[in-house]
Design a protein around this motif. Structure first.
Motif, PDB file in Angstrom:
ATOM      1  N   UNK A 142      31.047  90.203  69.385  1.00  0.00           N
ATOM      2  CA  UNK A 142      31.880  90.020  67.999  1.00  0.00           C
ATOM      3  C   UNK A 142      31.274  90.670  66.590  1.00  0.00           C
ATOM      4  N   UNK A 143      32.155  91.074  65.613  1.00  0.00           N
ATOM      5  CA  UNK A 143      31.359  91.832  64.093  1.00  0.00           C
ATOM      6  C   UNK A 143      30.514  90.561  64.175  1.00  0.00           C
ATOM      7  N   UNK A 144      30.299  89.107  64.204  1.00  0.00           N
ATOM      8  CA  UNK A 144      29.544  88.493  63.518  1.00  0.00           C
ATOM      9  C   UNK A 144      28.522  88.286  64.909  1.00  0.00           C
ATOM     10  N   UNK A 198      54.914  87.950  56.453  1.00  0.00           N
ATOM     11  CA  UNK A 198      55.103  88.137  54.902  1.00  0.00           C
ATOM     12  C   UNK A 198      54.275  87.390  54.503  1.00  0.00           C
ATOM     13  N   UNK A 199      53.705  88.914  53.965  1.00  0.00           N
ATOM     14  CA  UNK A 199      52.247  88.845  52.822  1.00  0.00           C
ATOM     15  C   UNK A 199      52.265  88.357  51.735  1.00  0.00           C
ATOM     16  N   UNK A 200      51.141  87.269  51.162  1.00  0.00           N
ATOM     17  CA  UNK A 200      51.312  86.623  49.487  1.00  0.00           C
ATOM     18  C   UNK A 200      50.836  87.514  48.989  1.00  0.00           C
ATOM     19  N   UNK A 201      50.253  88.289  48.645  1.00  0.00           N
ATOM     20  CA  UNK A 201      49.702  89.784  48.469  1.00  0.00           C
ATOM     21  C   UNK A 201      49.449  90.897  48.674  1.00  0.00           C
ATOM     22  N   UNK A 202      48.750  91.693  48.124  1.00  0.00           N
ATOM     23  CA  UNK A 202      48.670  93.639  48.843  1.00  0.00           C
ATOM     24  C   UNK A 202      47.836  93.052  48.549  1.00  0.00           C
ATOM     25  N   UNK A 203      46.339  92.133  48.392  1.00  0.00           N
ATOM     26  CA  UNK A 203      44.993  92.849  48.872  1.00  0.00           C
ATOM     27  C   UNK A 203      44.888  92.701  50.074  1.00  0.00           C
ATOM     28  N   UNK A 204      43.648  93.879  50.606  1.00  0.00           N
ATOM     29  CA  UNK A 204      43.641  94.292  52.251  1.00  0.00           C
ATOM     30  C   UNK A 204      41.954  94.320  52.318  1.00  0.00           C
ATOM     31  N   UNK A 205      41.692  93.651  53.538  1.00  0.00           N
ATOM     32  CA  UNK A 205      39.670  93.325  53.536  1.00  0.00           C
ATOM     33  C   UNK A 205      39.168  94.937  53.699  1.00  0.00           C
ATOM     34  N   UNK A 206      38.665  95.104  52.987  1.00  0.00           N
ATOM     35  CA  UNK A 206      37.100  96.113  53.545  1.00  0.00           C
ATOM     36  C   UNK A 206      36.855  95.569  55.080  1.00  0.00           C
ATOM     37  N   UNK A 207      36.206  94.901  54.913  1.00  0.00           N
ATOM     38  CA  UNK A 207      35.409  94.412  55.637  1.00  0.00           C
ATOM     39  C   UNK A 207      34.223  95.034  55.221  1.00  0.00           C
ATOM     40  N   UNK A 208      34.216  94.841  54.315  1.00  0.00           N
ATOM     41  CA  UNK A 208      32.764  95.162  53.381  1.00  0.00           C
ATOM     42  C   UNK A 208      31.887  93.271  52.740  1.00  0.00           C
ATOM     43  N   UNK A 209      31.149  93.328  52.879  1.00  0.00           N
ATOM     44  CA  UNK A 209      31.121  91.836  52.776  1.00  0.00           C
ATOM     45  C   UNK A 209      29.456  91.125  52.419  1.00  0.00           C
ATOM     46  N   UNK A 254      31.744  82.103  71.229  1.00  0.00           N
ATOM     47  CA  UNK A 254      31.537  83.635  71.863  1.00  0.00           C
ATOM     48  C   UNK A 254      31.098  84.489  71.576  1.00  0.00           C
ATOM     49  N   UNK A 255      32.432  84.938  70.612  1.00  0.00           N
ATOM     50  CA  UNK A 255      32.948  86.187  70.720  1.00  0.00           C
ATOM     51  C   UNK A 255      32.954  86.082  69.063  1.00  0.00           C
ATOM     52  N   UNK A 256      32.411  85.736  68.399  1.00  0.00           N
ATOM     53  CA  UNK A 256      32.043  85.253  66.730  1.00  0.00           C
ATOM     54  C   UNK A 256      32.872  86.499  65.981  1.00  0.00           C
ATOM     55  N   UNK A 257      33.330  86.792  65.050  1.00  0.00           N
ATOM     56  CA  UNK A 257      33.962  87.478  64.121  1.00  0.00           C
ATOM     57  C   UNK A 257      33.913  87.029  62.895  1.00  0.00           C
ATOM     58  N   UNK A 258      34.228  88.205  61.857  1.00  0.00           N
ATOM     59  CA  UNK A 258      33.896  87.596  60.556  1.00  0.00           C
ATOM     60  C   UNK A 258      35.713  86.913  60.116  1.00  0.00           C
ATOM     61  N   UNK A 259      35.956  87.768  60.433  1.00  0.00           N
ATOM     62  CA  UNK A 259      37.828  87.620  59.582  1.00  0.00           C
ATOM     63  C   UNK A 259      38.316  86.770  61.208  1.00  0.00           C
ATOM     64  N   UNK A 260      38.070  86.469  62.170  1.00  0.00           N
ATOM     65  CA  UNK A 260      38.528  85.237  62.848  1.00  0.00           C
ATOM     66  C   UNK A 260      38.212  84.394  63.076  1.00  0.00           C
ATOM     67  N   UNK A 261      37.062  83.866  62.545  1.00  0.00           N
ATOM     68  CA  UNK A 261      35.770  82.898  62.681  1.00  0.00           C
ATOM     69  C   UNK A 261      35.743  82.278  61.414  1.00  0.00           C
ATOM     70  N   UNK A 262      34.465  83.173  61.151  1.00  0.00           N
ATOM     71  CA  UNK A 262      33.144  82.808  60.138  1.00  0.00           C
ATOM     72  C   UNK A 262      34.456  82.937  58.770  1.00  0.00           C
ATOM     73  N   UNK A 263      35.354  84.050  57.946  1.00  0.00           N
ATOM     74  CA  UNK A 263      35.329  83.422  56.827  1.00  0.00           C
ATOM     75  C   UNK A 263      36.528  82.811  57.405  1.00  0.00           C
ATOM     76  N   UNK A 264      37.614  82.497  57.759  1.00  0.00           N
ATOM     77  CA  UNK A 264      38.249  81.554  57.710  1.00  0.00           C
ATOM     78  C   UNK A 264      37.707  80.141  57.879  1.00  0.00           C
ATOM     79  N   UNK A 265      36.727  80.209  58.273  1.00  0.00           N
ATOM     80  CA  UNK A 265      35.971  78.549  58.185  1.00  0.00           C
ATOM     81  C   UNK A 265      35.578  77.903  56.869  1.00  0.00           C
TER      82      UNK A 265
END
Length: 417
Positions: free
Chosen positions: A99-101, A181-192, A209-220
């Protein structure tokens, strides 16, 4: 060291299909003389960030050869360098990046050895020009632990992206991947931009095991109410992950000056690359070029319109090329006609052929998800004999030699051998 940039450049790029058959997606040629990876590398160099690590995995050879010591981007300095980080076996089993992370996590020792204050994490397959110093300035002003670059998108398209909800200070309140149903229009560019301490904390404590920024790190981090902010970027940015977006991004470069997405001629923000040493372009007495990008070494005796030609392309008398992306070393013989084609390197197209002929509304039968808008894609080293007729939405894989006794390929077909 203040900033260490880590560029994720190991993706297969499966939606680019034939173009990433023998190379990693960031190594795919773009705008004739460049590679996709050149934009992230040039952004780092122009932003004064010279400590760069490139994380590779899938077919890294072409990318490694292209980058070398990093000299075209000024990375081969006495006190800085570009480092290639590939998966390697560790005690306990296989260590492919999952994964990315996870890719960053597997290189924690490298980060600690560099001891940066901040880690800038980038994707290697986006087309844009961005001064990361402005993003870093906001990160410091907000006393943030993580800052994420976002781009406003039309609200009707927001469900295609990871979307952030923020407060009046740009602190992130929530994140949802492809919301109905999006709450805003601010889309992630994958730049951190991470504070190094915060990045290491989450990489070490999350056990996925498949640690990902969008699915795991950022939500946490959001759930734990950490200092996570957005940086809004509203200039040109495109993920060239499909044939349609790849062709569109190339042709964006040759629109009217007021419409150009990226100005390749801006001397204040150059896009650097490893260039081939070839002779100047030659346009013969029968040749004509309109609204196109033509690279060094090309010889044009036919007509080229609204197209991008890589280095060393030959277009013989009577041939026409329209709305095409032609990679280096391709030869188009006399009186052949190409319309809406992406042709990989060293393709040979014989005389009196029609490529991209037919009904654009018939999608590719094998992969309608990849080709349905009329683009025909020809792989590296393909040989097309004289008098061939090839339809639209056709896929021809690398190394194929079209049978001289079967020179008609219908719209929507796939040729693999």
């Amino acid at each position: 060291m203040k900033v260490l940039a880590m560029i994720l450049a190991g993706g297969r790029g499966s939606r680019l299909d034939i173009l990433s058959e023998k190379r990693v997606k960031p190594s795919v040629p773009f705008a004739g003389k460049f590679r996709i990876i050149d934009f992230a590398l040039s952004n780092c160099s122009n932003s004064g960030i010279y400590d760069v690590a490139l994380l590779t995995q899938y077919l890294p050879l072409s990318l490694n050869e292209h980058i070398g010591s990093g000299k075209p981007w000024d990375f081969d300095r006495r006190d800085t360098a570009i480092t290639m980080l590939q998966p390697h076996e560790k005690l306990g089993g296989n260590s492919w990046y999952q994964g990315t992370a996870d890719a960053i996590r597997q290189n924690i020792d490298f980060i600690k050895s560099k001891n940066p204050k901040y880690v800038l994490i980038l994707s290697g397959d986006h087309i844009y020009k961005m001064d990361y110093r402005w993003m870093l300035k906001e990160h410091e002003e907000n006393d943030a632990e993580l800052t994420i670059a976002v781009q406003p998108v039309p609200i009707e398209e927001a469900s295609r992206f990871g979307i952030f909800e923020v407060d009046q200070n740009k602190k992130i309140l929530s994140f949802e991947e492809k919301p109905a149903e999006p709450k805003s229009n601010l889309a992630s560019m994958g730049i951190y931009i991470f504070n190094t301490d915060s990045l290491l904390e989450y990489l070490e404590k999350l056990e996925n095991h498949d640690l990902d920024f969008g699915n795991h790190v950022i939500p946490a981090m959001i759930q734990e109410d950490r200092k996570v902010y957005v940086h809004t970027y509203d200039s040109y940015w495109k993920d060239v992950g499909t044939y349609d977006s790849y062709l569109e991004a190339n042709l964006d470069l040759i629109k009217k000056s007021e419409e150009v997405g990226i100005n390749l001629y801006d001397q204040g923000w150059k896009i650097y690359t490893r260039s081939e040493d070839l002779a100047p372009v030659r346009i013969g007495v029968t040749g004509s070029v309109q609204n196109s990008l033509i690279c060094n070494g090309c010889k044009i005796e036919g007509s080229v319109e609204n197209s991008v030609l890589g280095p060393g392309v030959t277009v013989r008398k009577g041939a026409t090329i329209r709305n095409c992306i032609i990679f280096s070393g391709t030869y188009v013989d006399a009186n052949s006609h190409l319309d809406t084609i992406i042709a990989d390197k060293k393709t040979y197209i014989g005389k009196n052929s029609f490529i991209g002929n037919g009904n654009a509304n018939i999608p590719n039968k094998e992969r309608p998800d990849l080709l349905s808008s009329g683009i025909t894609v020809i792989g590296k080293g393909v040989v097309i004999p004289d008098g061939s007729i090839i339809g639209k939405n056709v896929r021809i894989f690398s190394g194929v030699k079209i049978d001289e006794h079967n020179r008609l390929i219908e719209t929507g077909e796939t040729v693999k051998w």
